[in-house]
Write an enzyme that holds these catalytic residues in place. Structure first.
Site, short mmCIF file in Angstrom:
data_model
loop_
_atom_site.label_atom_id
_atom_site.label_comp_id
_atom_site.label_asym_id
_atom_site.label_seq_id
_atom_site.Cartn_x
_atom_site.Cartn_y
_atom_site.Cartn_z
N ASN A 25 7.20 16.54 -0.73
CA ASN A 25 8.27 15.58 -0.49
C ASN A 25 9.65 16.21 -0.38
O ASN A 25 10.60 15.55 0.03
CB ASN A 25 8.29 14.52 -1.59
CG ASN A 25 8.23 15.12 -2.97
OD1 ASN A 25 7.23 15.77 -3.33
ND2 ASN A 25 9.28 14.96 -3.74
N GLN A 85 3.63 11.43 1.34
CA GLN A 85 4.54 11.81 2.43
C GLN A 85 3.78 12.08 3.74
O GLN A 85 4.38 12.25 4.79
CB GLN A 85 5.34 13.06 2.05
CG GLN A 85 6.28 12.86 0.87
CD GLN A 85 7.48 11.97 1.20
OE1 GLN A 85 7.81 11.74 2.37
NE2 GLN A 85 8.14 11.47 0.16
N SER A 120 1.91 5.34 -0.66
CA SER A 120 2.84 4.29 -1.05
C SER A 120 3.34 3.52 0.17
O SER A 120 3.70 4.12 1.18
CB SER A 120 4.02 4.96 -1.76
OG SER A 120 4.91 4.00 -2.23
N HIS A 159 6.12 1.87 0.63
CA HIS A 159 7.54 1.93 1.05
C HIS A 159 7.91 3.22 1.77
O HIS A 159 9.02 3.36 2.27
CB HIS A 159 8.47 1.64 -0.13
CG HIS A 159 8.63 2.75 -1.12
ND1 HIS A 159 9.72 3.58 -1.13
CD2 HIS A 159 7.86 3.15 -2.14
CE1 HIS A 159 9.62 4.44 -2.13
NE2 HIS A 159 8.50 4.20 -2.75
N THR A 207 -1.85 -9.49 -12.18
CA THR A 207 -1.91 -10.41 -11.05
C THR A 207 -1.66 -9.65 -9.75
O THR A 207 -0.75 -8.83 -9.67
CB THR A 207 -0.84 -11.52 -11.22
OG1 THR A 207 -1.14 -12.20 -12.44
CG2 THR A 207 -0.87 -12.50 -10.06
N CYS A 233 14.30 13.05 -5.06
CA CYS A 233 13.41 12.03 -4.52
C CYS A 233 14.27 10.83 -4.17
O CYS A 233 14.20 10.27 -3.11
CB CYS A 233 12.34 11.66 -5.54
SG CYS A 233 11.18 10.46 -4.90
N1 PLP Z 1 4.28 11.25 -4.42
C1 PLP Z 1 5.14 11.78 -3.53
C2 PLP Z 1 4.74 13.00 -2.78
C3 PLP Z 1 6.37 11.16 -3.30
O1 PLP Z 1 7.21 11.67 -2.40
C4 PLP Z 1 6.71 10.00 -4.03
C5 PLP Z 1 8.03 9.38 -3.87
O2 PLP Z 1 8.97 10.01 -3.41
C6 PLP Z 1 5.76 9.50 -4.93
C7 PLP Z 1 4.57 10.15 -5.10
C8 PLP Z 1 6.04 8.25 -5.72
O3 PLP Z 1 5.91 7.13 -4.89
P1 PLP Z 1 6.28 5.67 -5.45
O4 PLP Z 1 7.74 5.51 -5.16
O5 PLP Z 1 5.44 4.73 -4.68
O6 PLP Z 1 5.98 5.67 -6.89
#
Ligand code: PLP
Length: 380
Positions: free
Chosen positions: A158, A186, A204, A206, A241, A327
């Site tokens: 990331n 990613q 994820s 988002h 839920t 992040c």
């Molecule tokens: N793993 C990686 C490689 C990420 O880049 C991120 C978020 O930046 C996550 C996990 C965590 O994701 P979430 O925001 O859905 O917890």
């Protein structure tokens, strides 16, 4: 103009998906609790099953192998902690977990927490070279350990966007009958993933232009994983839920990616990424690329601009950039990833993450601003 270049952190929800998500809160056929047995509950359950099919279609898995969580962080915790808890309940022996020093904190801190709770579980970090590439010989050596609980290696990083050879790594684990997990947060939609030898994969919503609040988990088989959150069970080991709106929205984002396989979106993102990098490199001296150039996410740039602290770039109001380490775009944490690859000038590292929403005009503007600001800081 505001140019958003922080798409590793989070992404804009695709047009059309937000309306569908809102509909899940308000429309009668949609707002029920999928656990209820009445008609509205069944309608909502139907939406969840549709969503599961869409996700499995993207991953080319069976829909029964898809689980919904609240984030990739939660999915990573569920897999690693759940696996450890199951093992501990059944065996009282030393365990080994293999991972890399450049995983996301949701993997590293989960493993660290397991170690704190149970010092008889040893953690082994596969060596990473200066390009951000894993040393597979080192992994092979570590795979000779006894009682390996799991190997967890991210598909793409990331911060520096480097892509791991998950096909080879997962095959190495399969050969030794070791459970293999990959955090593909990613990578989804940008890297081809073959699930054949992968036991668990998380990502994820988002990060792929879906709503926040939904993590996705593929599990080849869910046996030997204990629930770590207890309550009413969604399906054998996930409680709470079911978040229908976000799950439904996430699945629509997956559907878009599935339809786009081999299409031109990624080619265009890469073209703009290369253009941005090219312009910055041409406009400024002493710019250092962190991580390999070749084996890299098509939307990622991570560079250190000598004599220009990352804080300066991160605080721009018209170009949204994060420091190379972060992040979340506001954070100025020291980067353990840049340390692991012995990056030059880590305090000057910035991360630029493009998406399908960026235009050529935006990229030209961003390059101009980055060069302008860097020159001003350097008094050039
Ligand atoms: N793993 C990686 C490689 C990420 O880049 C991120 C978020 O930046 C996550 C996990 C965590 O994701 P979430 O925001 O859905 O917890």
């Amino acid at each position: 103009m505001i140019v958003y270049l922080d798409n590793h952190s989070t992404t804009r929800v695709l047009d059309g998906i937000s309306l569908e998500v809102v509909g899940c809160y308000t429309r009668r056929q949609r707002y029920g609790n999928p656990s209820s047995l009445h008609s509205l509950g069944l309608e909502a359950l139907g939406l969840v099953e549709t969503a599961r099919n869409r996700v499995s279609n993207l991953l080319k898995s069976d829909s029964s192998q898809i689980y919904f969580t609240n984030s990739a962080t939660e999915a990573n915790n569920i897999v690693l902690k759940g696996k450890w808890q199951y093992e501990r309940r059944h065996h009282n022996r030393e365990l080994n977990i293999i991972t890399t020093p450049i995983e996301h904190k949701s993997v590293l801190n989960t493993i660290e927490n397991i170690f704190q709770l149970d010092p008889a579980t040893k953690v082994h970090y596969v060596q990473v070279n200066k390009n951000g590439t894993l040393d597979l010989e080192d992994l092979e050596t570590k795979l000779k350990l006894n009682n390996i609980l799991a190997v967890s290696v991210m598909t793409a990083n990331n911060e520096i966007g480097t892509i791991n050879d998950i096909r080879t790594i997962s095959k190495m684990c399969e050969k030794r009958e070791v459970f293999f997990h990959t955090d593909a947060t990613q990578a989804i939609g940008k890297v081809d993933i073959n699930l054949e030898y992968i036991d668990a994969l998380s990502f994820s919503s988002h990060k792929i232009h879906g709503p926040k609040g939904c993590g996705l988990l593929y599990l080849k088989e869910n046996k030997n994983i204990d629930p770590i959150i207890h309550g009413g069970l969604q399906n054998t080991f996930i409680s709470g839920t079911i978040n229908v709106p976000c799950i439904y929205g996430a699945s629509l984002a997956c559907e878009v990616l599935a339809k786009e396989e081999n299409n031109e979106t990624n080619t265009e993102i890469k073209r703009l990424r290369d253009m941005l990098l090219g312009k910055i490199m041409a406009g400024l001296d002493d710019v250092f690329i962190n991580g390999t150039v070749e084996n890299r996410l098509i939307n990622n740039i991570n560079i250190s601009i000598k004599d220009v602290p990352a804080e300066v770039m991160v605080s721009l109001s018209d170009v949204c950039i994060s420091s190379g380490s972060a992040c979340g775009s506001g954070s100025h944490e020291h980067s353990y990833v840049l340390d692991a690859i012995e990056a030059k000038y880590p305090e000057n590292a910035i991360r630029l993450g493009l998406s399908r929403f960026n235009t050529e005009e935006e990229i030209e503007y961003a390059a101009k601003r980055i060069i302008e600001i860097a020159k001003a800081v350097r008094n050039e």
